[in-house]
Enzyme design. Structure first.
Site, short mmCIF file in Angstrom:
data_model
loop_
_atom_site.label_atom_id
_atom_site.label_comp_id
_atom_site.label_asym_id
_atom_site.label_seq_id
_atom_site.Cartn_x
_atom_site.Cartn_y
_atom_site.Cartn_z
N LYS A 174 -2.18 -1.04 13.25
CA LYS A 174 -1.84 -2.29 12.59
C LYS A 174 -0.35 -2.58 12.78
O LYS A 174 0.36 -1.64 13.10
CB LYS A 174 -2.22 -2.25 11.11
CG LYS A 174 -1.28 -1.41 10.24
CD LYS A 174 -1.59 -1.58 8.79
CE LYS A 174 -0.72 -2.63 8.15
NZ LYS A 174 0.54 -2.11 7.59
N HIS A 220 -5.55 2.72 8.35
CA HIS A 220 -5.57 4.13 7.96
C HIS A 220 -6.14 4.35 6.56
O HIS A 220 -6.48 5.46 6.20
CB HIS A 220 -4.20 4.78 8.14
CG HIS A 220 -3.23 4.49 7.04
ND1 HIS A 220 -2.52 3.33 6.97
CD2 HIS A 220 -2.88 5.20 5.95
CE1 HIS A 220 -1.76 3.34 5.89
NE2 HIS A 220 -1.95 4.47 5.25
N LYS A 252 -9.02 7.67 4.50
CA LYS A 252 -8.86 8.43 3.25
C LYS A 252 -10.23 8.77 2.68
O LYS A 252 -11.09 7.89 2.55
CB LYS A 252 -8.07 7.60 2.23
CG LYS A 252 -6.63 7.31 2.66
CD LYS A 252 -5.91 6.50 1.59
CE LYS A 252 -4.61 5.92 2.12
NZ LYS A 252 -3.51 6.84 2.20
N GLU A 283 3.66 1.57 -4.80
CA GLU A 283 4.48 2.57 -4.10
C GLU A 283 5.82 2.70 -4.81
O GLU A 283 6.36 1.70 -5.30
CB GLU A 283 4.72 2.13 -2.66
CG GLU A 283 3.45 2.04 -1.84
CD GLU A 283 3.78 1.73 -0.40
OE1 GLU A 283 3.99 2.68 0.36
OE2 GLU A 283 3.83 0.55 -0.03
N ASP A 290 1.83 -7.02 5.23
CA ASP A 290 1.85 -5.57 5.44
C ASP A 290 0.66 -4.89 4.77
O ASP A 290 0.15 -3.90 5.28
CB ASP A 290 3.18 -5.02 4.88
CG ASP A 290 3.40 -3.55 5.21
OD1 ASP A 290 3.15 -3.17 6.38
OD2 ASP A 290 3.81 -2.79 4.32
N HIS A 305 -5.26 -3.16 4.15
CA HIS A 305 -5.62 -2.12 3.18
C HIS A 305 -6.29 -2.66 1.92
O HIS A 305 -7.33 -2.18 1.49
CB HIS A 305 -4.37 -1.33 2.75
CG HIS A 305 -3.57 -0.82 3.91
ND1 HIS A 305 -4.15 -0.43 5.10
CD2 HIS A 305 -2.24 -0.63 4.07
CE1 HIS A 305 -3.19 -0.03 5.93
NE2 HIS A 305 -2.04 -0.15 5.32
N LYS A 309 6.50 -2.48 -3.50
CA LYS A 309 7.40 -1.34 -3.26
C LYS A 309 8.31 -1.19 -4.48
O LYS A 309 8.57 -2.14 -5.20
CB LYS A 309 8.28 -1.62 -2.04
CG LYS A 309 7.43 -1.89 -0.78
CD LYS A 309 7.63 -0.84 0.26
CE LYS A 309 6.83 -1.11 1.51
NZ LYS A 309 5.96 0.01 1.86
#
Ligand code: BG6
Length: 488
Positions: free
Chosen positions: A146, A176, A180, A214, A233, A238, A338
């Protein structure tokens, strides 16, 4: 495995350790070999040294690790320019030579661990050299990292471009999050247990909250991040994976297309936020300096490679609707950012409250709703919250939680999250990879917010202090609906 961008961070931190973990579990064929390709000019021995060092550094392999040596000995390196046709001729020669000398059998998968601007170019060049053609029963597959495009139009263009060289079944678009265990477990949890599916719908569920929080800032990725922003992002990829796995209908099998058809339908059922609604259903934020944990951290605008006047968002909250028979009128609130107070990815299913009538004559003031929480990371697990009587002469209710922790039952195997994805690509199972239509559907969901936000620059950035749960407007988004984020 031919890795484009073999001298980069992803190869070092994720791909090499993942290959090592696969080898440890006997999941790599004896004939396996890695061919690194990148522009940095260094000798093959140096690449081998890096292979050993990175595996040790990022997978906890012991210093005398025999498997690291084995993988290093099977690693090769070619320096070249992703744009130079002559370098692809050299690549082709090298692959042919290694195929013969190592008896690999001729199957090759290419991993594009490069900047996104090279994806189309690399695939075009592979096509021109015949490096993507599958003849004599040998397969050729391409894993693409990505971000896949930067909006709907560019994603469509990229799909069209790579579609000229590769068939859809050769393309493995990675997210990704699907590597998981806990994300894969959403399907198993929903569809292997008889007790949840009957209540998994608008009749019993009040709303769903998805948080991907995060504590990190943008680290050294300011150059990329300042152009992309948090929405691009994290959300079309995700977050929407988590939404679609939570919302999808049961597939008829675990075959790749059966699962992806249902995910795709869930994504297509998401009503795009109209431009007028963006202001009330989409919230953006940017962090100011503050304290995360016990560390004092700078504001986003003071981060390395970030424009000091940047209007890029580092936080997003959205109210999404899946307009189908199962979910009509059940909001999916999602937020990600973030520099939030703690690292946590979780899906909260909040059930409707029980009728209050029974408790009217008691001292109980409110009933707390049942929550089912899927803890994706860290502290992987699932918990269920319900009300219970606090012992005593009066009727008093307490909220109690039943907790399942992965580590208690299954131990914790070292994993980068890429093992399963690499393995699946090798065995030709694309279930955990994104299909073209899914990527495009994801971009369609966020496109209105991208457009409106671009046209109307934020007025009050930075608008949240690092170490807090994002701007006040994110709380208002739920408060307007008489709800609130779960933050404990
Ligand atoms: C990446 C994003 O895709 O995912 C990063 O580009 C983000 O900005 C990361 O930090 C989060 O991944 P994880 O696995 O740490 O939740």
């Amino acid at each position: 495995m031919a890795v484009f961008g073999a001298s980069g961070d992803l190869t070092a931190r994720k791909l090499l350790p993942a290959l090592y973990n696969l080898a440890r579990n006997d999941l790599l064929p004896q004939e396996f070999a890695i061919l690194g390709f990148a522009k940095d000019d260094f000798p093959e021995e140096e690449f081998r040294k890096r292979v050993r060092e990175n595996i040790r550094a990022y997978s906890g392999a012991p210093p005398d690790c025999k498997l690291c040596d084995w993988l290093a000995e099977r690693s090769y390196y070619l320096s070249g320019d992703f744009k130079n046709p002559a370098d692809y001729v050299r690549l082709k020669d090298r692959i042919t030579q290694l195929t013969q000398s190592l008896n690999t059998g001729g199957n090759v998968f290419y991993y594009l661990a490069t900047l996104p601007q090279f994806f189309a170019e690399i695939i075009r060049q592979l096509g021109e050299q015949g490096l993507a053609s599958e003849d004599n029963g040998r397969w050729r597959r391409v894993i693409i990292e990505k971000p896949f495009g930067s909006d709907l139009e560019s994603a469509k263009a990229l799909n069209a471009e790579i579609g000229q060289v590769l068939k859809e079944r050769q393309i493995y678009r990675i997210d990704h999050y699907l590597g998981k265990e806990t994300v894969q477990n959403i399907l198993v949890f929903r569809f292997s247990n008889g007790i949840f599916e009957p209540v998994w719908n608008r009749r019993y569920i009040d709303h769903v909250q998805i948080t991907v929080a995060e504590t990190l800032g943008v680290e050294r990725r300011g150059g990329y991040y300042d152009r992309a922003g948090c929405l691009r992002d994290m959300v079309p990829n995700h977050i929407l994976q988590l939404v679609s796995l939570t919302a999808m209908e049961p597939p008829i099998s675990f075959q790749a297309d059966a699962v992806r058809d249902e995910q795709s339908k869930a994504l297509h059922a998401m009503t795009p936020i109209s431009p007028e609604d963006v202001l009330s259903r989409a919230v953006r934020g940017q962090y100011a300096e503050g304290v995360v944990g016990s560390e004092h951290v700078p504001g986003y605008r003071s981060e390395e490679f970030v424009d000091p006047h940047s209007n890029t968002e580092t936080f997003v909250a959205l109210k999404l609707m899946v307009d189908n028979w199962r979910w009509a009128d059940v909001p999916f609130y999602v937020r990600t950012g973030k520099r939030l107070p703690r690292r946590a990815t979780e899906i909260v299913i909040q059930f409707r409250r029980a009728p209050f009538v029974l408790f009217r004559e008691t001292s109980v003031g409110t009933l707390t709703p049942n929550l089912l929480i899927m803890h994706i990371q860290p502290d992987e697990g699932i918990s269920l919250r319900f009300g219970a009587k606090v012992p005593g002469a009066h009727v008093k209710l307490g909220a109690v939680t039943m907790d399942f922790k992965y580590s208690d039952y299954f131990g914790a195997e070292p994993s980068t999250g890429y093992e399963r994805l690499l393995y699946d690509c090798m065995i030709g199972d694309a279930t955990l990879f994104q299909r073209a239509d899914m990527v495009e559907a994801g971009w369609s969901v966020v496109e209105p917010a991208l457009d409106v936000w671009k046209a109307l620059p934020p007025r009050a950035f930075p608008n949240y202090v690092a170490g807090t749960w994002g701007p006040k407007e994110a709380d208002d988004l739920l408060r307007r609906d008489n709800r609130q984020w779960r933050t404990e």
